[in-house]
Design an enzyme around this catalytic site. Structure first.
Site, PDB file in Angstrom:
ATOM      1  CE  LYS A 102       5.058   3.463  -4.854  1.00  0.00           C
ATOM      2  NZ  LYS A 102       5.250   4.771  -4.153  1.00  0.00           N
ATOM      3  CE  LYS A 123       1.866  11.290   1.133  1.00  0.00           C
ATOM      4  NZ  LYS A 123       2.324  10.350  -0.094  1.00  0.00           N
ATOM      5  CD1 TRP A 150      -3.945   3.810   8.798  1.00  0.00           C
ATOM      6  CD2 TRP A 150      -2.847   3.201  10.850  1.00  0.00           C
ATOM      7  NE1 TRP A 150      -3.165   2.771   8.545  1.00  0.00           N
ATOM      8  CE2 TRP A 150      -2.465   2.321   9.635  1.00  0.00           C
ATOM      9  CE3 TRP A 150      -2.080   2.827  11.969  1.00  0.00           C
ATOM     10  CZ2 TRP A 150      -1.513   1.051   9.950  1.00  0.00           C
ATOM     11  CZ3 TRP A 150      -1.113   1.747  12.143  1.00  0.00           C
ATOM     12  CH2 TRP A 150      -0.992   0.858  10.791  1.00  0.00           C
ATOM     13  CB  CYS A 169      -4.798   8.927  15.382  1.00  0.00           C
ATOM     14  SG  CYS A 169      -4.989   7.177  15.608  1.00  0.00           S
ATOM     15  NE  ARG A 204      -0.921  12.974  12.589  1.00  0.00           N
ATOM     16  CZ  ARG A 204       0.254  13.201  12.911  1.00  0.00           C
ATOM     17  NH1 ARG A 204       0.898  14.122  12.006  1.00  0.00           N
ATOM     18  NH2 ARG A 204       0.874  13.020  13.873  1.00  0.00           N
ATOM     19  CG  HIS A 239      20.884 -17.995  -5.948  1.00  0.00           C
ATOM     20  ND1 HIS A 239      21.725 -19.012  -6.092  1.00  0.00           N
ATOM     21  CD2 HIS A 239      21.215 -16.936  -6.886  1.00  0.00           C
ATOM     22  CE1 HIS A 239      22.805 -18.365  -6.774  1.00  0.00           C
ATOM     23  NE2 HIS A 239      22.577 -17.354  -7.334  1.00  0.00           N
ATOM     24  CG  ASN A 279      -0.665  10.885  17.051  1.00  0.00           C
ATOM     25  OD1 ASN A 279       0.035  11.553  16.806  1.00  0.00           O
ATOM     26  ND2 ASN A 279      -0.678   9.446  16.513  1.00  0.00           N
ATOM     27  N   GLY A 280      -0.665   7.668  18.896  1.00  0.00           N
ATOM     28  CA  GLY A 280       0.116   7.328  19.499  1.00  0.00           C
ATOM     29  C   GLY A 280      -0.116   5.652  19.991  1.00  0.00           C
ATOM     30  CD  GLU A 314       1.560   2.811  -1.021  1.00  0.00           C
ATOM     31  OE1 GLU A 314       2.438   2.681  -2.046  1.00  0.00           O
ATOM     32  OE2 GLU A 314       1.695   3.339  -0.174  1.00  0.00           O
ATOM     33  CD  GLU A 338       8.932   3.519  -4.718  1.00  0.00           C
ATOM     34  OE1 GLU A 338       9.085   2.799  -3.643  1.00  0.00           O
ATOM     35  OE2 GLU A 338       7.929   4.585  -4.892  1.00  0.00           O
TER      36      GLU A 338
END
Ligand code: M6R
Length: 614
Positions: free
Chosen positions: A490, A609, A77, A2, A30, A509, A103-104, A493, A486
């Site tokens: 992408k 972000k 968030w 947040c 955030r 395997h 925030n937290g 996401e 990566e």
């Protein structure tokens, strides 16, 4: 997580509600699940909350002509409690005498909630935050600062809070532990600004300071008084901040993500700019305060990071080991902090974070610092918390990355890590010719990146063929394995498709059991050294009916007989440099699939972000 923003009007004509909305828009990176604002009007708390992005709150504030001289605001968030208006901040006490944004995470909130509930206090939200409002109110006896001071030691976890109380309409109280909170006084108007991130103060010139852990401040238009938890008044030194208003546009691109993908020839050039030392076959970093002697003595490297930054670290590990011959460990920051790590003498810690605000990375660095190892940070965002923790910060200079999905910051991280590996290798055994050869490959990257981007129409075309698959494997070997991690991230996401990055040789395997006509494999063939081995792995997938798309270097035509589709990328020169062009291929592929699926590309669901909670 947040973002918190606050404003007290003094000399300006600014409406605090509008100032806060403006600030929240800059803090939306955030989190963007819900937003809210509160102020005091005619002796009462007035507040609005909306689900969704800040622009929804903005409309409500405007429709209601909200005009305030002082306000606190929040973009959320969700951590505790679903994404509803009731769970949106601010949160209040029972009488709505105070409003608080947070925030937290309050780790002992259930215990506090139980105690307060048995004292007859009623809770209306599912959040951890609401306990802070009720607890402060519980301790309130006419002195709001004392109530905050009494509350703070009872809270476990991390927090930055800002609150207002109807009996004290001239002040905002703020406090922090483990979360950043900046306070600024505008040079011209003397208006006060409060924010989770001083970068949200853009367009102004201010005197700024950050609250430290377990400090609280009483902020009015006339004074800012800072105290520690024992109530002892502290003196703060101010930093002058002149932040130019930078209008960040999409430059005609449909999404920031696409713009940022296209910016990479330039952003990589900026990462390299002024740092290539051809004469000495090495790299130079103005910002690096560690001596060559110390680098030379380094016998181990420990890389700490999360998400894409972690993947950059995984690629860098191979370069540090092969070029500088230094054993390198890469740790997911959230795991590192809880497992009693062993950090040997002469270890160099490298923390990678685009934002410099990732809570897990910050906590891991604090843990690593207990061993007294020097910490180098790689950051993009200036004045970030990580840069304040590290001994030296190497700046990515990628420019603001707006899209939640990281692209240009990732390739800038790789560029910088390559240079750092070179610098360290040159203090050790790498000779001048070797250093020069490495630099000439780095210099060639810009062309390779442009060549990949010029193939965007091919990625778009093949995305339309593959967008209907519900599952993907991205496979490769050596440098291409972390590149695949990566690429899979992408796709997950921004398209919400399940994708796994896997070492190609490991498929047999177990995971090969998943292969069928319904699961697509994307083969990253950019590691020439293991190309033939990869072909065998692809044959194994083909034999089991799995469709395969390959990204392969020009000239490696053997791939044509095995895979269903191929996009040829620039001719391979040297394996360690391939992760940059190949990761851009992964970005373009994910982007065009997401376009077809109609997702929220720049702000995908459930993400933020900057991840500022554990
Ligand atoms: O700001 P950081 O580099 O510390 O962020 C780490 C991750 O949260 C970040 O890379 C995340 O995985 C991105 N959304 C990936 O695109």
């Amino acid at each position: 997580m947040c973002g918190i923003y606050g404003h007290i009007k003094k000399g300006s004509k600014t409406n605090s509600a509008i100032a806060c909305i403006d600030g929240l828009k800059r803090l939306e990176y955030r989190g963007y699940d819900s937003a809210g604002i509160a102020g005091i009007h005619q002796g009462k708390i007035v507040s609005y909350k909306t689900v969704g992005k800040v622009r929804t709150l903005d409309r409500v504030v405007q429709d209601n002509n909200l005009d305030l001289k002082m306000a606190i605001a929040h973009t959320r968030w969700a951590t505790h409690g679903s994404i509803t208006e009731l769970n949106a901040h601010p949160h209040f006490d029972e009488e709505k005498a105070l409003a608080l944004v947070h925030n937290g995470i309050i780790e002992n909130y259930q215990k506090i909630k139980k105690t307060l509930t048995s004292a007859g206090i009623k809770f209306i939200s599912e959040t951890d935050t609401e306990v802070i409002s009720h607890l402060i109110s519980f301790h309130y006896n006419g002195d709001i600062a004392k109530a905050v001071e009494k509350t703070l030691p009872e809270l476990e976890g991390s927090f930055a809070i800002a609150l207002i109380h109807k009996d004290h309409p001239d002040r905002i109280l703020v406090a922090t532990r483990g979360c950043p909170l900046a306070i600024g006084v505008c040079h011209d108007s003397k208006d006060i600004y409060i924010s989770s991130d001083s970068n949200a103060f853009t367009g102004r010139s201010l005197d700024v300071f950050y609250l430290h852990d377990d400090e609280y401040a009483v902020v009015t238009e006339a004074t800012i008084e800072v105290y520690n938890m024992a109530g002892i008044k502290l003196t703060k030194s101010l930093e002058v901040l002149n932040l130019e208003e930078k209008f960040i546009s999409k430059d005609g691109y449909e999404h920031f993500l696409l713009k940022e993908i296209h910016e990479q020839p330039l952003s990589v050039e900026r990462a390299l700019h002024g740092r290539l030392d051809f004469k000495n076959g090495t790299a130079n970093f103005e910002e690096l305060s560690l001596s060559d002697d110390l680098l030379k003595k380094t016998t181990r490297i420990l890389i700490l990071a999360c998400g894409s930054s972690y993947h950059a670290g995984c690629i860098a590990k191979q370069i540090f080991e092969s070029l500088a011959k230094i054993p390198t460990e890469v740790e997911i920051a959230s795991e590192f902090r809880y497992r009693n790590p062993i950090i040997l003498e002469n270890t160099l810690v490298i923390a990678i974070s685009q934002s410099g605000e990732t809570a897990d990375t910050l906590a891991a660095v604090k843990e690593a610092k207990r061993s007294n190892s020097p910490v180098i940070a790689l950051c993009n965002v200036k004045r970030s918390s990580l840069s304040r923790l590290a001994k030296s910060t190497l700046w990515l200079n990628a420019g603001p990355e707006i899209s939640v999905c990281s692209t240009k910051a990732f390739t800038s991280q790789l560029s910088l890590l390559m240079l750092l590996a070179l610098k360290i290798a040159r203090t050790k055994d790498l000779d001048l010719a070797g250093g020069k050869a490495f630099l000439s490959h780095i210099e060639n990257l810009g062309k390779q990146i442009s060549a990949v981007i010029s193939k965007a129409p091919e990625f778009k075309l093949l995305a339309s063929k593959y967008a209907s698959f519900k599952q993907f494997f991205f496979i490769g070997r050596n440098y291409m394995y972390p590149t695949c991690l990566e690429a899979a991230l992408k796709l997950k996401e921004i398209s919400y498709i399940n994708a796994s990055g896997y070492p190609a040789g490991e498929m047999k395997h177990g995971p090969i059991a998943l292969i069928s006509k319904d699961l697509a494999t994307v083969a990253f063939c950019g590691n020439v050294h293991t190309f033939d081995k990869l072909l065998s792995n692809l044959m194994e997938i083909k034999s089991r009916g799995g469709p395969i798309l390959a990204f392969a270097p020009e000239g490696y035509n053997e791939i044509l007989g095995i895979t269903d589709d191929v996009i040829f990328l620039p001719k391979q020169i040297s394996d360690p440099f391939a992760p940059i062009p190949y990761s851009i291929a992964g970005q373009l592929f994910a982007y065009y699939i997401a376009i077809l699926l109609g997702t929220d590309i720049d702000q995908p669901r459930n993400l933020a972000k900057s991840v500022t909670v554990e």
